[in-house]
Design a protein around this motif. Sequence first.
Motif, PDB file in Angstrom:
ATOM      1  N   LEU A 180      15.714  -7.207  -6.602  1.00  0.00           N
ATOM      2  CA  LEU A 180      15.351  -5.889  -6.087  1.00  0.00           C
ATOM      3  C   LEU A 180      14.371  -5.201  -7.040  1.00  0.00           C
ATOM      4  N   ARG A 181      14.541  -5.409  -8.339  1.00  0.00           N
ATOM      5  CA  ARG A 181      13.645  -4.797  -9.312  1.00  0.00           C
ATOM      6  C   ARG A 181      12.216  -5.330  -9.151  1.00  0.00           C
ATOM      7  N   SER A 182      12.075  -6.627  -8.926  1.00  0.00           N
ATOM      8  CA  SER A 182      10.747  -7.209  -8.747  1.00  0.00           C
ATOM      9  C   SER A 182      10.045  -6.624  -7.536  1.00  0.00           C
ATOM     10  N   VAL A 183      10.778  -6.517  -6.433  1.00  0.00           N
ATOM     11  CA  VAL A 183      10.176  -5.980  -5.205  1.00  0.00           C
ATOM     12  C   VAL A 183       9.819  -4.511  -5.389  1.00  0.00           C
ATOM     13  N   ALA A 184      10.685  -3.754  -6.059  1.00  0.00           N
ATOM     14  CA  ALA A 184      10.406  -2.337  -6.296  1.00  0.00           C
ATOM     15  C   ALA A 184       9.168  -2.160  -7.170  1.00  0.00           C
ATOM     16  N   LEU A 185       9.024  -3.000  -8.176  1.00  0.00           N
ATOM     17  CA  LEU A 185       7.872  -2.907  -9.065  1.00  0.00           C
ATOM     18  C   LEU A 185       6.570  -3.211  -8.315  1.00  0.00           C
ATOM     19  N   VAL A 186       6.611  -4.234  -7.463  1.00  0.00           N
ATOM     20  CA  VAL A 186       5.431  -4.586  -6.671  1.00  0.00           C
ATOM     21  C   VAL A 186       5.073  -3.447  -5.718  1.00  0.00           C
ATOM     22  N   SER A 187       6.071  -2.844  -5.076  1.00  0.00           N
ATOM     23  CA  SER A 187       5.812  -1.732  -4.166  1.00  0.00           C
ATOM     24  C   SER A 187       5.212  -0.544  -4.910  1.00  0.00           C
ATOM     25  N   LEU A 188       5.721  -0.270  -6.114  1.00  0.00           N
ATOM     26  CA  LEU A 188       5.250   0.877  -6.883  1.00  0.00           C
ATOM     27  C   LEU A 188       3.782   0.723  -7.271  1.00  0.00           C
ATOM     28  N   TYR A 189       3.363  -0.496  -7.603  1.00  0.00           N
ATOM     29  CA  TYR A 189       2.000  -0.718  -8.079  1.00  0.00           C
ATOM     30  C   TYR A 189       1.059  -1.286  -7.010  1.00  0.00           C
ATOM     31  N   SER A 190       1.514  -1.320  -5.768  1.00  0.00           N
ATOM     32  CA  SER A 190       0.643  -1.804  -4.685  1.00  0.00           C
ATOM     33  C   SER A 190       0.688  -0.910  -3.452  1.00  0.00           C
ATOM     34  N   GLY A 191       1.757  -0.116  -3.327  1.00  0.00           N
ATOM     35  CA  GLY A 191       1.910   0.731  -2.146  1.00  0.00           C
ATOM     36  C   GLY A 191       2.411  -0.011  -0.924  1.00  0.00           C
ATOM     37  N   MET A 192       2.797  -1.274  -1.090  1.00  0.00           N
ATOM     38  CA  MET A 192       3.277  -2.038   0.061  1.00  0.00           C
ATOM     39  C   MET A 192       4.683  -1.594   0.464  1.00  0.00           C
ATOM     40  N   ARG A 193       4.940  -1.635   1.766  1.00  0.00           N
ATOM     41  CA  ARG A 193       6.282  -1.389   2.282  1.00  0.00           C
ATOM     42  C   ARG A 193       7.195  -2.540   1.855  1.00  0.00           C
ATOM     43  N   LEU A 194       8.512  -2.330   1.979  1.00  0.00           N
ATOM     44  CA  LEU A 194       9.474  -3.347   1.579  1.00  0.00           C
ATOM     45  C   LEU A 194       9.244  -4.661   2.319  1.00  0.00           C
ATOM     46  N   SER A 195       9.107  -4.597   3.638  1.00  0.00           N
ATOM     47  CA  SER A 195       8.895  -5.811   4.428  1.00  0.00           C
ATOM     48  C   SER A 195       7.569  -6.479   4.082  1.00  0.00           C
ATOM     49  N   GLU A 196       6.548  -5.677   3.764  1.00  0.00           N
ATOM     50  CA  GLU A 196       5.251  -6.226   3.398  1.00  0.00           C
ATOM     51  C   GLU A 196       5.324  -6.961   2.063  1.00  0.00           C
ATOM     52  N   CYS A 197       6.093  -6.411   1.117  1.00  0.00           N
ATOM     53  CA  CYS A 197       6.255  -7.073  -0.181  1.00  0.00           C
ATOM     54  C   CYS A 197       6.815  -8.477  -0.006  1.00  0.00           C
ATOM     55  N   LEU A 198       7.815  -8.621   0.851  1.00  0.00           N
ATOM     56  CA  LEU A 198       8.467  -9.913   1.019  1.00  0.00           C
ATOM     57  C   LEU A 198       7.590 -10.911   1.773  1.00  0.00           C
ATOM     58  N   ALA A 199       6.660 -10.403   2.561  1.00  0.00           N
ATOM     59  CA  ALA A 199       5.799 -11.296   3.347  1.00  0.00           C
ATOM     60  C   ALA A 199       4.446 -11.549   2.690  1.00  0.00           C
ATOM     61  N   ALA A 200       4.101 -10.770   1.667  1.00  0.00           N
ATOM     62  CA  ALA A 200       2.780 -10.871   1.047  1.00  0.00           C
ATOM     63  C   ALA A 200       2.629 -12.179   0.264  1.00  0.00           C
ATOM     64  N   THR A 201       1.393 -12.648   0.195  1.00  0.00           N
ATOM     65  CA  THR A 201       1.072 -13.842  -0.600  1.00  0.00           C
ATOM     66  C   THR A 201      -0.061 -13.504  -1.562  1.00  0.00           C
TER      67      THR A 201
END
Length: 413
Positions: free
Chosen positions: A272-293
Motif C-alpha cells: 500500500l505504501r508503494s502505491v500511495a507514493l506513486v499516486s502522490l508523485y504522479s497524480g494517478m488514481r488508485l486503479s491507474e497505479c495498479l494498471a500503469a506500466t
Amino acid sequence: MPKSPDSLYLQRIGNRWYARIPVPSRLRKAMGPYFRRALDTSDINEARKRRWDVLQLAKQEFERREAVGKEAVGKAVSLSQASYAEFRAKLRSDFGDPGTLVDATGDQMTHPGLDALIDKLEDAGLSEDAPAIAAIRDHLSGRRTVTELLEDYLHKNPKRSATTEANYRTAAKLWVDHHGDGPISAATRRTALAWLEDAAAGKARDTVKRYVTVMSHLWDWEHRAQDEPPTNPFDKLQQGAGKLGREAEDYLPFDDDELKKVFAALDANPSLRSVALVSLYSGMRLSECLAATKVDHDGIECWRVTRGKTKNASRIIPVHPRLAGVELPKDVKAAALSVAFGRMGNKLHLPPRKVFHSFRGNFATALERTGCPEEVAVRLLGHKPMSLSYGLYSAGRLASELQGWVRRVSFNL
C-alpha cells in the motif's frame, strides 16, 4: 362416412401419397388437427404399407407431448406460489424462449407443457395480476426482465472500466430491490420517481443523476427496434434528481503533518505504501497505479496509463526521481487496497474527506504551486483539455516538457 381400410390414414396430393393421422383433441392446440408425413411414393400399394410406420411415429409423439404436459401440470401448484422472478426463471429453464419450437408445418408454436401449465393455472382461478400469470404473459411477449436486459446491454455495449460497469449494475439492482425484477417497459413516470426518491437517500447528487442515466439507457435499449417507442419515463428525470441527494463533496489534499502521519503508518504495509507514493508523485488514481506500466518515451522513463475513468485518462506521466526503485505490487485488487487505506485512516482519525484519492489532490496542488500551466496539469492528471482544438487535434505535450514540471513537485516527507 368412415374411410375404407384401403384408404385409412392416406391422403393423395398431386402424384404423391401422404400419411395423415388425426391428432387427439387434447393436443390439437399445440399440434394442429393432423400429424402428416410424406410417404415418398406414388404407388398406392407401397403407400398402404408405409402408413403404419408413420402411425407408430405419431403415437410416440402423442405420448411424448402428453408426458411433457403432465410434468408441467404437476409443477403448477407449487409454481403458482413463486415470486415473479422465480417464475420467470423457471419458465426459461423448462420451456426455453418463446417461438423456439415449430410444428410440422414449420410455424412457431407454444411449448405443449406451457399450454398445459397455463390451463392448470387458469383452472386454479388466479387473478390477472398474479405473479404467475404476469410472468407467463411477459414470457410469451418476449419482454425481458431488468436483469436480463442489463446483461444483454453490457454484453453488446462493453464499458471502458470496471467502475462504469459496476455503476450500471448498482443502478439496476436498486431498481430491482425497489420494484422487483420485471420488464423495464412496465415502468412509468410515477414508479420512476418513487424509485429515485428511495435511491437518492444518503447519496451524492452526481451519483443519483448517474443512476437515472443508467436506467434511461436501459429503457432506450429495450425499445430501440420500435419505430415509435413509448416515452422514456427516465427522460429528464435528472431535473428531479437535481433536488435530491446531497451535494457532492470534493476530496481534500492532506496537509504536511497528515502526510507524515500517513506514510509513517504505511510502513507497516509495503504494498500500500508503494502505491500511495506513486499516486502522490504522479497524480494517478488508485486503479491507474495498479494498471500503469513503465515505458521509455523519447528517452524518458514514463508511466503509461492506457485506460481509466474517461477517454482522457490515457496518457504518459514522467517518473518522478523520488520514485526511482519503487515497484508497484502485482496481483493486488484496488478494492482491497482502498479498504485497507480506509481502515488505516479511521485509526489515524483522518477527516472524512481525506482518503487515498487525496494523494491526487496533493499532486495537483504541488503542480499549481510550481507555476505549472493549467493546460499542462490537465494533461498530467488525465482531464479533458481546456481547448476544443487541443482536445480534437493535439497529440499532447512532449515528454521532456512534462518531465520538467513533474520534477519540480516535492513534499516534506
